[in-house]
Design a protein around this motif. Sequence first.
Motif, PDB file in Angstrom:
ATOM      1  N   UNK A 148      18.374   6.363  -3.941  1.00 48.70           N
ATOM      2  CA  UNK A 148      18.603   5.021  -3.419  1.00 48.70           C
ATOM      3  C   UNK A 148      17.711   3.975  -4.071  1.00 48.70           C
ATOM      4  N   UNK A 149      16.728   4.421  -4.854  1.00 50.29           N
ATOM      5  CA  UNK A 149      15.797   3.512  -5.524  1.00 50.29           C
ATOM      6  C   UNK A 149      15.158   2.546  -4.524  1.00 50.29           C
ATOM      7  N   UNK A 150      14.615   3.113  -3.436  1.00 47.45           N
ATOM      8  CA  UNK A 150      13.972   2.283  -2.422  1.00 47.45           C
ATOM      9  C   UNK A 150      12.744   1.580  -2.979  1.00 47.45           C
ATOM     10  N   UNK A 151      12.034   2.239  -3.858  1.00 47.82           N
ATOM     11  CA  UNK A 151      10.898   1.625  -4.553  1.00 47.82           C
ATOM     12  C   UNK A 151      10.646   2.424  -5.811  1.00 47.82           C
ATOM     13  N   UNK A 152       9.859   1.871  -6.700  1.00 50.52           N
ATOM     14  CA  UNK A 152       9.548   2.540  -7.951  1.00 50.52           C
ATOM     15  C   UNK A 152       8.195   2.126  -8.471  1.00 50.52           C
ATOM     16  N   UNK A 153       7.853   2.619  -9.638  1.00 47.75           N
ATOM     17  CA  UNK A 153       6.560   2.307 -10.246  1.00 47.75           C
ATOM     18  C   UNK A 153       6.454   0.802 -10.474  1.00 47.75           C
ATOM     19  N   UNK A 154       5.329   0.235 -10.025  1.00 50.81           N
ATOM     20  CA  UNK A 154       5.104  -1.192 -10.202  1.00 50.81           C
ATOM     21  C   UNK A 154       5.460  -2.040  -8.997  1.00 50.81           C
ATOM     22  N   UNK A 155       6.188  -1.482  -8.016  1.00 50.08           N
ATOM     23  CA  UNK A 155       6.544  -2.238  -6.819  1.00 50.08           C
ATOM     24  C   UNK A 155       5.334  -2.359  -5.892  1.00 50.08           C
ATOM     25  N   UNK A 156       5.268  -3.480  -5.182  1.00 46.80           N
ATOM     26  CA  UNK A 156       4.265  -3.672  -4.138  1.00 46.80           C
ATOM     27  C   UNK A 156       4.950  -3.380  -2.811  1.00 46.80           C
ATOM     28  N   UNK A 157       4.490  -2.346  -2.112  1.00 42.09           N
ATOM     29  CA  UNK A 157       5.174  -1.882  -0.915  1.00 42.09           C
ATOM     30  C   UNK A 157       4.201  -1.750   0.245  1.00 42.09           C
ATOM     31  N   UNK A 158       4.788  -1.779   1.444  1.00 39.89           N
ATOM     32  CA  UNK A 158       4.064  -1.536   2.682  1.00 39.89           C
ATOM     33  C   UNK A 158       4.682  -0.300   3.324  1.00 39.89           C
ATOM     34  N   UNK A 159       3.928   0.800   3.336  1.00 40.90           N
ATOM     35  CA  UNK A 159       4.421   2.059   3.885  1.00 40.90           C
ATOM     36  C   UNK A 159       3.836   2.354   5.262  1.00 40.90           C
ATOM     37  N   UNK A 160       3.294   1.350   5.899  1.00 39.73           N
ATOM     38  CA  UNK A 160       2.713   1.550   7.221  1.00 39.73           C
ATOM     39  C   UNK A 160       1.206   1.640   7.142  1.00 39.73           C
ATOM     40  N   UNK A 161       0.699   2.838   6.878  1.00 37.09           N
ATOM     41  CA  UNK A 161      -0.740   3.031   6.784  1.00 37.09           C
ATOM     42  C   UNK A 161      -1.287   2.565   5.440  1.00 37.09           C
ATOM     43  N   UNK A 162      -0.462   2.544   4.422  1.00 37.98           N
ATOM     44  CA  UNK A 162      -0.914   2.171   3.079  1.00 37.98           C
ATOM     45  C   UNK A 162      -0.056   1.031   2.548  1.00 37.98           C
ATOM     46  N   UNK A 163      -0.736   0.048   1.957  1.00 38.85           N
ATOM     47  CA  UNK A 163      -0.060  -1.094   1.334  1.00 38.85           C
ATOM     48  C   UNK A 163      -0.686  -1.317  -0.033  1.00 38.85           C
ATOM     49  N   UNK A 164       0.158  -1.396  -1.058  1.00 44.25           N
ATOM     50  CA  UNK A 164      -0.371  -1.607  -2.401  1.00 44.25           C
ATOM     51  C   UNK A 164       0.706  -1.426  -3.442  1.00 44.25           C
ATOM     52  N   UNK A 165       0.281  -1.150  -4.670  1.00 46.37           N
ATOM     53  CA  UNK A 165       1.178  -1.009  -5.807  1.00 46.37           C
ATOM     54  C   UNK A 165       1.498   0.460  -6.040  1.00 46.37           C
ATOM     55  N   UNK A 166       2.781   0.764  -6.207  1.00 47.37           N
ATOM     56  CA  UNK A 166       3.218   2.137  -6.439  1.00 47.37           C
ATOM     57  C   UNK A 166       2.822   2.564  -7.853  1.00 47.37           C
ATOM     58  N   UNK A 167       2.106   3.673  -7.943  1.00 44.14           N
ATOM     59  CA  UNK A 167       1.705   4.195  -9.252  1.00 44.14           C
ATOM     60  C   UNK A 167       2.559   5.377  -9.689  1.00 44.14           C
ATOM     61  N   UNK A 168       3.058   6.157  -8.752  1.00 43.53           N
ATOM     62  CA  UNK A 168       3.940   7.274  -9.108  1.00 43.53           C
ATOM     63  C   UNK A 168       4.792   7.631  -7.908  1.00 43.53           C
ATOM     64  N   UNK A 169       6.005   8.110  -8.203  1.00 45.72           N
ATOM     65  CA  UNK A 169       6.940   8.529  -7.165  1.00 45.72           C
ATOM     66  C   UNK A 169       7.369   9.957  -7.485  1.00 45.72           C
ATOM     67  N   UNK A 170       7.020  10.889  -6.624  1.00 44.15           N
ATOM     68  CA  UNK A 170       7.394  12.278  -6.817  1.00 44.15           C
ATOM     69  C   UNK A 170       8.329  12.749  -5.729  1.00 44.15           C
ATOM     70  N   UNK A 171       8.731  14.014  -5.826  1.00 42.83           N
ATOM     71  CA  UNK A 171       9.621  14.567  -4.815  1.00 42.83           C
ATOM     72  C   UNK A 171       8.907  14.811  -3.492  1.00 42.83           C
ATOM     73  N   UNK A 172       7.615  15.052  -3.542  1.00 36.66           N
ATOM     74  CA  UNK A 172       6.875  15.340  -2.309  1.00 36.66           C
ATOM     75  C   UNK A 172       5.910  14.245  -1.928  1.00 36.66           C
ATOM     76  N   UNK A 173       5.284  13.588  -2.906  1.00 35.97           N
ATOM     77  CA  UNK A 173       4.219  12.625  -2.630  1.00 35.97           C
ATOM     78  C   UNK A 173       4.455  11.346  -3.423  1.00 35.97           C
TER      79      UNK A 173
END
Length: 305
Positions: A148-173
């Motif tokens: 679904x491409x909810x977010x990717x590398x370089x996006x600034x996101x708010x995941x609840x407990x953590x807010x910042x810039x996405x550095x990597x997107x894996x299948x588990x973490x």
Amino acid sequence: MYSSLQAFELTETSRDWLIHRPMQIAIYVLLAFVLRFILHRFIDRMTRKRAPSDTPALLKPLRDRAPRGVKEGIVNERRAQRATTIGSVLKSTVSIVMLVWAILQILEILGVNVTPFIASAGVVGVALGFGAQNLVRDFLSGIFMLLEDQYGVGDVVDLGEATGTVESVGLRVTTIRDINGTLWYCRNGEILRVGNMSQGHAVAVVDLPISHSANVHRACEVALAAVLEAAEDAAIADDILDPPELLGVNSVTAASVTLRITARVKPGRQWAVQRALTRAALTAFENEGIEAPFLSMLPSTRPDI
């Protein structure tokens, strides 16, 4: 006569076990390796880019929500990582399917009834599913996030407990770098909501508090003129999509009256634009003598008469 027929049957049996069945097993094993090789090559071709700026063929049918206005290198890295991860999942799935198929065919050639094995595999799969349900949930959530491409590398996101810039997107973490430089490792199965501040457009919100004794109409005129002039500055002009808009008085408290100005900007640039517009408005307030909210509350320094 009987002994000669018995020898003939033994010879045919030996020939079947020593020649025919091993040849069938070898053919199935070779076929499994060939199919796996062909499918892996096909997946690599679908996930590989022909040129640095191209989109992998595997991602073309999927929706790409890469933010506009960001560097092309970041977008390419995001697409490459997404394609590589999805390709890795597909290749692992192909390998497992080919291995299971080859083993079942070999057991059938050897005359082993595979029905109990299939039933046992189902029971073991259910047991493993219950025992590793968190791991399975992380993997499934990661797959859907990538598709679904909810977010990717370089996006600034708010995941609840953590807010910042996405550095990597894996299948588990998913790893997030916050404003303080802390690297957060977020399990995909624990992410219940995602606030992506790098898709489409963003809004720079500027709140300007003034004292109750200040002239509100004059303050609105000064603030709007200051931010419109600041919006033409070369440092932020390219980031602003629409001219700043004065919304008027946003709130009134016992301490101050707050004016609000908004501007639609490129994703990820709202904070830089907000700082520039706030600085321009506060400087204009100081030049025009519009009092800050707490300045009017300070005790007078004039001597008593």
